[in-house]
Write a protein that holds these residues in place. Structure first.
Motif, mmCIF file in Angstrom:
data_model
loop_
_atom_site.group_PDB
_atom_site.id
_atom_site.type_symbol
_atom_site.label_atom_id
_atom_site.label_comp_id
_atom_site.label_asym_id
_atom_site.label_seq_id
_atom_site.Cartn_x
_atom_site.Cartn_y
_atom_site.Cartn_z
ATOM 1 N N PRO A 309 0.837 -1.216 0.000
ATOM 2 C CA PRO A 309 0.000 0.000 0.000
ATOM 3 C C PRO A 309 0.863 1.254 0.000
ATOM 4 O O PRO A 309 0.889 2.029 0.961
ATOM 5 C CB PRO A 309 -0.806 -0.132 1.302
ATOM 6 C CG PRO A 309 0.060 -0.940 2.206
ATOM 7 C CD PRO A 309 0.819 -1.890 1.322
ATOM 8 N N SER A 310 1.586 1.444 -1.091
ATOM 9 C CA SER A 310 2.541 2.547 -1.205
ATOM 10 C C SER A 310 2.238 3.353 -2.460
ATOM 11 O O SER A 310 2.275 2.820 -3.578
ATOM 12 C CB SER A 310 3.973 1.998 -1.264
ATOM 13 O OG SER A 310 4.873 2.995 -1.700
ATOM 14 N N ILE A 311 1.948 4.636 -2.288
ATOM 15 C CA ILE A 311 1.680 5.502 -3.427
ATOM 16 C C ILE A 311 2.920 5.633 -4.318
ATOM 17 O O ILE A 311 2.812 5.653 -5.550
ATOM 18 C CB ILE A 311 1.226 6.898 -2.943
ATOM 19 C CG1 ILE A 311 -0.198 6.814 -2.383
ATOM 20 C CG2 ILE A 311 1.265 7.908 -4.084
ATOM 21 C CD1 ILE A 311 -1.234 6.379 -3.392
ATOM 22 N N VAL A 312 4.092 5.689 -3.718
ATOM 23 C CA VAL A 312 5.329 5.792 -4.498
ATOM 24 C C VAL A 312 5.498 4.561 -5.378
ATOM 25 O O VAL A 312 5.795 4.655 -6.575
ATOM 26 C CB VAL A 312 6.545 5.962 -3.566
ATOM 27 C CG1 VAL A 312 7.840 5.895 -4.377
ATOM 28 C CG2 VAL A 312 6.463 7.274 -2.811
ATOM 29 N N GLN A 313 5.272 3.378 -4.814
ATOM 30 C CA GLN A 313 5.424 2.140 -5.569
ATOM 31 C C GLN A 313 4.389 2.052 -6.689
ATOM 32 O O GLN A 313 4.699 1.645 -7.809
ATOM 33 C CB GLN A 313 5.292 0.935 -4.629
ATOM 34 C CG GLN A 313 5.560 -0.402 -5.304
ATOM 35 C CD GLN A 313 5.805 -1.504 -4.291
ATOM 36 O OE1 GLN A 313 6.572 -1.339 -3.334
ATOM 37 N NE2 GLN A 313 5.151 -2.636 -4.488
ATOM 38 N N ILE A 314 3.153 2.453 -6.384
ATOM 39 C CA ILE A 314 2.103 2.432 -7.403
ATOM 40 C C ILE A 314 2.428 3.410 -8.532
ATOM 41 O O ILE A 314 2.229 3.098 -9.715
ATOM 42 C CB ILE A 314 0.739 2.774 -6.766
ATOM 43 C CG1 ILE A 314 0.278 1.622 -5.863
ATOM 44 C CG2 ILE A 314 -0.314 3.043 -7.837
ATOM 45 C CD1 ILE A 314 -0.978 1.922 -5.079
ATOM 46 N N THR A 315 2.944 4.579 -8.179
ATOM 47 C CA THR A 315 3.284 5.583 -9.198
ATOM 48 C C THR A 315 4.382 5.077 -10.116
ATOM 49 O O THR A 315 4.300 5.209 -11.346
ATOM 50 C CB THR A 315 3.720 6.895 -8.524
ATOM 51 O OG1 THR A 315 2.669 7.372 -7.675
ATOM 52 C CG2 THR A 315 4.044 7.950 -9.573
ATOM 53 N N ILE A 316 5.416 4.487 -9.545
ATOM 54 C CA ILE A 316 6.512 3.947 -10.355
ATOM 55 C C ILE A 316 6.000 2.840 -11.274
ATOM 56 O O ILE A 316 6.326 2.803 -12.474
ATOM 57 C CB ILE A 316 7.644 3.418 -9.447
ATOM 58 C CG1 ILE A 316 8.301 4.578 -8.699
ATOM 59 C CG2 ILE A 316 8.672 2.647 -10.266
ATOM 60 C CD1 ILE A 316 9.303 4.142 -7.641
ATOM 61 N N ALA A 317 5.183 1.941 -10.716
ATOM 62 C CA ALA A 317 4.634 0.854 -11.523
ATOM 63 C C ALA A 317 3.740 1.396 -12.644
ATOM 64 O O ALA A 317 3.734 0.865 -13.764
ATOM 65 C CB ALA A 317 3.849 -0.103 -10.638
ATOM 66 N N THR A 318 2.991 2.459 -12.351
ATOM 67 C CA THR A 318 2.118 3.076 -13.357
ATOM 68 C C THR A 318 2.926 3.639 -14.516
ATOM 69 O O THR A 318 2.597 3.440 -15.692
ATOM 70 C CB THR A 318 1.268 4.188 -12.721
ATOM 71 O OG1 THR A 318 0.459 3.630 -11.684
ATOM 72 C CG2 THR A 318 0.366 4.843 -13.763
ATOM 73 N N VAL A 319 3.994 4.359 -14.200
ATOM 74 C CA VAL A 319 4.850 4.931 -15.243
ATOM 75 C C VAL A 319 5.440 3.825 -16.114
ATOM 76 O O VAL A 319 5.428 3.908 -17.356
ATOM 77 C CB VAL A 319 5.976 5.774 -14.620
ATOM 78 C CG1 VAL A 319 6.979 6.213 -15.686
ATOM 79 C CG2 VAL A 319 5.408 6.988 -13.915
ATOM 80 N N LEU A 320 5.954 2.774 -15.483
ATOM 81 C CA LEU A 320 6.577 1.681 -16.235
ATOM 82 C C LEU A 320 5.549 0.938 -17.078
ATOM 83 O O LEU A 320 5.843 0.511 -18.206
ATOM 84 C CB LEU A 320 7.284 0.721 -15.272
ATOM 85 C CG LEU A 320 8.491 1.316 -14.537
ATOM 86 C CD1 LEU A 320 9.013 0.345 -13.484
ATOM 87 C CD2 LEU A 320 9.592 1.673 -15.524
ATOM 88 N N PHE A 321 4.331 0.781 -16.546
ATOM 89 C CA PHE A 321 3.278 0.120 -17.316
ATOM 90 C C PHE A 321 2.938 0.927 -18.568
ATOM 91 O O PHE A 321 2.863 0.384 -19.677
ATOM 92 C CB PHE A 321 2.026 -0.063 -16.455
ATOM 93 C CG PHE A 321 0.863 -0.650 -17.217
ATOM 94 C CD1 PHE A 321 0.709 -2.019 -17.333
ATOM 95 C CD2 PHE A 321 -0.077 0.174 -17.834
ATOM 96 C CE1 PHE A 321 -0.344 -2.571 -18.051
ATOM 97 C CE2 PHE A 321 -1.133 -0.356 -18.554
ATOM 98 C CZ PHE A 321 -1.272 -1.732 -18.657
ATOM 99 N N PHE A 322 2.731 2.223 -18.402
ATOM 100 C CA PHE A 322 2.365 3.059 -19.542
ATOM 101 C C PHE A 322 3.533 3.251 -20.512
ATOM 102 O O PHE A 322 3.312 3.571 -21.681
ATOM 103 C CB PHE A 322 1.824 4.406 -19.066
ATOM 104 C CG PHE A 322 0.383 4.356 -18.672
ATOM 105 C CD1 PHE A 322 -0.605 4.190 -19.624
ATOM 106 C CD2 PHE A 322 0.003 4.464 -17.346
ATOM 107 C CE1 PHE A 322 -1.943 4.136 -19.270
ATOM 108 C CE2 PHE A 322 -1.328 4.401 -16.972
ATOM 109 C CZ PHE A 322 -2.308 4.240 -17.946
#
Length: 442
Positions: A309-322
């Motif tokens: 439950p980490s916003i930083v981790q989700i943000t990084i994963a989002t950038v890499l996904f897109f």
């Protein structure tokens, strides 16, 4: 020198058309974003809000097979022109209704339905038209430019719509959208392009229904293309389950303003991926392997987004996904543009769009109830799985059921992609299926 000049003219023509479509795309999505907000503010109903999405997607899926047949019978440039013009009329009608104070929710449903139907003609016609505008070696670059337009739209449209709603309100945005349609029509109307005459011997022998079925038969006869389409559709479904629940996952951890920032940053990742696609040009090799590799990475980033439950981790994963998204979608488009004969591309592209597009509504129907009724209760603070190994790994509480779905969909993406790679018809698609012969527009 003559060949270089011809190539420059072809790319110039495409670029002018692409710029017009980019401007129109931004206007269209500003309108869609603004109408979503207007409906939710007026009704406060999630069901009414969902109907906006449904009327925007379902008609396109239903009309696409028939639209593809007509696209192959008619002039594709004029299909794009007429579709864009009709979409502009629908938007202008909404602007008139809101100006006179008569706009109702059902007007938006009707307009969305009509726009979706016209989009069912415009989108596959545009893809097929591209094939006759540029030579095959330029298709990866051109596909990258198409993905670049989508990424610019994702970044620009919500930001512009949010600013403009506060200054010129919905009516002003609708009128701007009408203006962007006019801009898109200018190069299509003014450029001297004549499509090369295609063989219509099949059209003369087959009825409309037989031609509509022909797109499916064409794919069935090419097992590699059909298998790849099935794999891509499964991928779209798994990713669709993630997209449907991405906002609730982020909002379980942070504020709407942070959510907007994550969307913006994700759009930047997509922009970088699209720039790579468009600048790499004809240097792309082994397209299937690149698509499958990007799918594997996408599955990995989805798993990572759900692990903590980490916003930083989700943000990084989002950038890499897109970052991977333009590679997958762009190169998939190139594969079909190269392997499908130009005279049947309207039917095939419309059919593939309908099949893969149906995965998103299916994901919405399945993913949300699964998360709300099963996974979220399981992962609640006092839920049955809160103290077991899963709860210890990913945590418990609001949003962790959705996170578990993310992890499951990411792992399934990895598994399905690896299985697809083991299937020779997919792995050797480029070797076993010849490219079509290039016939440029004169």
């Amino acid at each position: 020198m003559k060949k270089i000049t011809a190539l420059n003219i072809e790319m110039r023509n495409f670029t002018l058309i692409w710029l017009g479509q980019l401007v129109s795309l931004i206007g269209t999505w500003m309108t869609a974003f603004s109408l979503d907000i207007w409906v939710f503010q007026k009704t406060g109903s999630a069901t009414q809000f969902a109907l906006v999405t449904l009327t925007s997607t379902l008609p396109l899926v239903l009309i696409s097979p028939l639209a593809g047949t007509l696209i192959d019978r008619w002039n594709r440039r004029w299909i794009i022109i007429i579709s864009d013009f009709c979409i502009g009329l629908c938007t202008l009608s909404l602007a008139i209704l809101i100006t006179t104070g008569q706009l109702q929710i059902w007007h938006i449903y009707l307009a969305n339905t009509l726009i979706s139907i016209f989009g069912g003609f415009q989108n596959p016609a545009y893809k097929a038209f591209i094939t006759s505008l540029v030579p095959p070696e330029e298709l990866p670059r051109v596909s990258g430019m198409v993905q670049l337009a989508l990424s610019i739209q994702q970044i620009a449209s919500p930001l512009l719509a949010g600013i403009l709603l506060a200054t010129i309100d919905l009516r002003g945005i609708l009128l701007i959208d009408v203006g962007t349609v006019i801009i898109a029509l200018v190069p299509l109307l003014l450029l001297k392009l004549v499509e090369v005459t295609k063989s219509h011997h099949e059209t003369e022998k087959l009825s409309i229904l037989q031609e509509t079925a022909y797109g499916w038969n064409y794919l069935k006869e090419r097992s590699g293309l059909l298998a790849f389409l099935i794999l891509f559709t499964i991928y779209q479904f798994l990713v669709g389950c993630v997209f449907i629940l991405a906002y609730p996952l982020v909002l379980s951890l942070t504020t709407p303003s942070r959510l907007g920032m994550i969307i913006f940053i994700g759009g930047l990742g997509m922009l970088v991926g699209a720039l790579v696609m468009s600048t790499w040009g004809n240097n792309w090799k082994n397209l299937i392997n690149l698509v499958l590799g990007a799918m594997l990475l996408s599955g990995l980033w989805i798993v990572i987004a759900g692990l903590r439950p980490s916003i930083v981790q989700i943000t990084i994963a989002t950038v890499l996904f897109f970052l991977c998204s333009p590679i997958i979608n762009g190169l998939t488009q190139v594969i079909f543009q190269k392997k499908v004969a130009p005279q049947v591309q309207g039917r095939v592209f419309a059919l593939t769009g309908a099949i893969s597009g149906a995965a998103v509504p299916a994901a919405a129907i399945i993913a949300a109830p699964l998360a709300d009724n099963i996974l979220e209760p399981l992962m609640a603070f006092d839920g049955p799985w809160s103290d077991n190994i899963i709860g210890q790994m990913i945590g418990s509480g609001p949003g962790r059921g959705i996170a578990l779905l993310f992890i499951s969909m990411g792992l399934l993406t990895l598994i399905v992609t690896l299985i697809g790679y083991q299937y020779p018809a997919i792995r050797k698609l480029e070797e076993n299926s010849p490219d079509f012969e290039y016939s440029p527009i004169k």
